[in-house]
Design an enzyme around this catalytic site. Structure first.
Site, mmCIF file in Angstrom:
data_model
loop_
_atom_site.group_PDB
_atom_site.id
_atom_site.type_symbol
_atom_site.label_atom_id
_atom_site.label_comp_id
_atom_site.label_asym_id
_atom_site.label_seq_id
_atom_site.Cartn_x
_atom_site.Cartn_y
_atom_site.Cartn_z
ATOM 1 N N TYR A 185 0.856 -1.197 0.000
ATOM 2 C CA TYR A 185 0.000 0.000 0.000
ATOM 3 C C TYR A 185 0.887 1.239 0.000
ATOM 4 O O TYR A 185 1.892 1.312 0.719
ATOM 5 C CB TYR A 185 -0.888 0.026 1.246
ATOM 6 C CG TYR A 185 -1.618 1.341 1.435
ATOM 7 C CD1 TYR A 185 -2.883 1.545 0.878
ATOM 8 C CD2 TYR A 185 -1.035 2.383 2.147
ATOM 9 C CE1 TYR A 185 -3.539 2.757 1.032
ATOM 10 C CE2 TYR A 185 -1.692 3.598 2.303
ATOM 11 C CZ TYR A 185 -2.942 3.780 1.745
ATOM 12 O OH TYR A 185 -3.589 4.977 1.895
ATOM 13 N N GLU A 214 -4.250 7.156 -3.458
ATOM 14 C CA GLU A 214 -4.046 5.852 -2.845
ATOM 15 C C GLU A 214 -3.749 4.814 -3.915
ATOM 16 O O GLU A 214 -4.484 4.722 -4.902
ATOM 17 C CB GLU A 214 -5.278 5.417 -2.056
ATOM 18 C CG GLU A 214 -5.420 6.087 -0.705
ATOM 19 C CD GLU A 214 -6.514 5.453 0.123
ATOM 20 O OE1 GLU A 214 -6.253 5.043 1.269
ATOM 21 O OE2 GLU A 214 -7.644 5.352 -0.392
#
Length: 403
Positions: A119, A207
Site C-alpha cells: 500500500y 491511494e
C-alpha cells in the site's frame, strides 16, 4: 472531486508512475475490442473492472447477476461474458450502501503475475500541516483496518511545505517495504513520481492499493484512487473535465451549482446552517434530540433570501424529511436579515406547498437574534423560533413526536 480508476491511471502515467496497460470501455463490444488490443500487446490474461466512484469493487457484487466488480478473464469470450454481467447492472460494495451504483463503464487491463502486494498513499496530515506519505506491506486490504489493528505496519514520511520529497525519504520508505536490488530502485522512483503527481495536480489524496511487485520484479500500481481539492480546480481545467456527474448525488450536484455545501444522509430531520462547524454540531444536537439528520447543508456566511430558498428546495426534495431545523449564527450576517429571508422563502408557493405538515424550527443566535425571533413570531407563518441550542433541540423532539 473524484475520478475513475482508468482516469487516475492515465493521469499517473503522464507523471511516469508505472501502471498496467488498460483501456476504458463503455459497451460490451468496446470491452472485447479493448481485450483484443491488449492481446496484440502480449496480454494473455485480462481483468474486467467495473468503474464506479466507490471502493471495495472486488468484494462487491451486482444486484441482478451477482457478478463481482472485478473479474479475471482468460479468453476474449470470458471478457465478453464479464462485460455483459457488469454493464447496466448495479454494483453494491461496502462503500456504496445497499442502493449500490449503476455500472456504465468498464476498464479492461492486462493480467499481471503478482509476487507481493503493498500500500502507498499520499495525503495532507492536518494535525501537522504537512503532506504525508504512508506505506505498508499490508496491501490489498482496507488501510483503515491496518491502522486500527496493526498501526505499526504503517510507515510515514512527512514533507516540509514548499519542499519536494527528499531522496532519503523515498529511499527509507522503499527500504521499510523490504525491497532490494533493482526492485528497490524502482520503488524509490515510483514513490518519488507519485508524490510529484500528488503535488502538481492539487490532489487531496492518492491511494495505490495494491501496489504490486510482479514476478518480473517490476513495481506497478494495480489500483489507483485520486481525489482532488475542489477549491483548486480553477488551476486544473484539464482535471476538471474528468468529472463524471452521473456518479454524483443529484441533490449534491444541484446544491453545488447554487453555491451550497450539501451532503445527503439517511435521517428524517433536514438542517440548514451557516458554517460547517455549526452544521456538525447541529447534526449532533439532532441525534441527541431523538432524530436523525437528513443532510448536511451549509449555506455559508452570507445567508440571504436566495440561499435560504435554494436550501429549502433541496431539503424538500428528500422524501424522508419530517422536520426542518434552521440554525443560524449571526456573525457576518445579521439574524433579522436571515429571518426576513426565511419568511420570504417560505411564502414562495412552490416551497409553501411542500412544507405542509413539515414543522420548521429556527434557532437564531448572535447579532440581532431577538429581533429576528420577533420577526418570525409576528410573520404568521407556522415557524417555531428558538434562541438557545437546547430550546431548538426540544422543539425538534416535539415536532417529531407530533408528526
Amino acid at each position: 472531486m473524484n475520478i475513475h480508476e482508468y482516469q487516475a491511471k492515465e493521469l499517473l502515467k503522464s507523471y511516469h508512475v508505472p501502471v498496467p496497460e488498460g483501456i476504458a470501455a463503455f459497451s460490451v463490444e468496446e470491452a472485447v475490442e479493448a481485450a483484443e488490443t491488449l492481446k496484440l500487446k502480449g496480454a494473455g490474461l485480462y481483468v474486467v473492472k467495473a468503474q464506479i466512484h466507490a471502493g471495495g469493487r472486488g468484494k462487491g457484487s451486482t444486484i441482478k447477476t451477482g457478478a463481482r466488480g472485478v473479474i479475471l478473464a482468460n479468453t476474449l469470450k470470458e471478457v465478453r461474458q464479464a462485460a455483459e454481467c457488469l454493464l447496466g447492472d448495479t454494483l453494491v460494495t461496502i462503500q456504496t450502501g445497499q442502493a449500490g451504483k449503476k455500472v456504465e463503464r468498464l476498464y479492461i487491463t492486462e493480467g499481471i503475475s503478482i509476487q507481493k502486494e503493498y500500500y502507498v498513499g499520499v495525503t495532507l496530515d492536518r494535525t501537522r500541516n504537512q503532506n504525508v506519505i504512508m506505506v505498508s506491506t499490508e496491501g490489498g486490504v482496507e488501510i483503515e483496518k491496518v491502522a486500527e489493528e496493526t498501526p505499526e505496519k504503517i510507515i510515514k514520511e512527512w514533507v516540509e511545505p514548499g519542499l519536494p520529497l527528499q531522496a532519503h525519504q523515498a529511499r527509507r520508505l522503499a527500504f521499510c517495504l523490504g525491497f532490494t536490488g533493482e526492485a528497490y530502485k524502482k520503488a524509490v522512483r515510483f514513490i518519488t513520481a507519485l508524490y510529484t503527481a500528488y503535488n502538481e495536480t492539487d490532489a487531496s489524496i492518492i491511494e495505490i492499493n495494491p501496489l504490486a511487485l510482479t514476478d518480473d520484479h517490476d513495481i506497478v500500481a494495480l489500483d489507483a484512487k485520486i481525489n482532488f481539492d475542489d477549491n483548486a480546480l480553477f488551476r486544473q481545467p484539464e482535471i476538471g473535465e474528468l468529472r463524471d456527474k452521473s456518479e454524483e448525488d443529484p441533490l449534491e450536484r444541484e446544491a453545488a451549482e447554487s453555491d451550497l455545501n450539501y451532503i445527503k444522509l439517511d435521517g428524517n430531520v433536514g438542517c440548514m446552517v451557516n458554517g460547517a462547524g455549526l452544521a456538525m454540531a447541529t447534526m449532533d444536537i439532532i441525534k441527541l434530540a431523538g432524530g436523525d439528520p437528513a443532510n448536511f447543508l451549509d449555506v455559508g456566511g452570507g445567508a440571504n433570501v436566495d440561499t435560504v430558498r435554494n436550501g429549502f428546495r433541496i431539503i424538500l426534495k428528500d422524501p424522508n424529511v419530517e422536520a426542518i431545523l434552521i440554525n443560524i449564527f449571526g456573525g457576518i450576517v445579521r439574524c433579522d436579515r436571515v429571518a426576513s429571508g426565511i419568511i420570504e422563502a417560505v411564502k414562495d408557493p412552490e416551497i409553501a406547498n411542500k412544507l405542509k405538515n413539515i414543522p420548521i424550527i429556527v434557532r437564531l443566535q448572535g447579532t440581532n437574534a431577538e429581533e429576528g425571533k420577533q420577526l418570525l413570531d409576528k410573520s404568521g407563518l407556522d415557524v417555531v423560533g428558538a434562541v438557545e441550542f437546547q430550546e431548538a433541540a426540544r422543539e425538534v423532539t416535539l415536532a417529531l413526536s407530533d408528526s
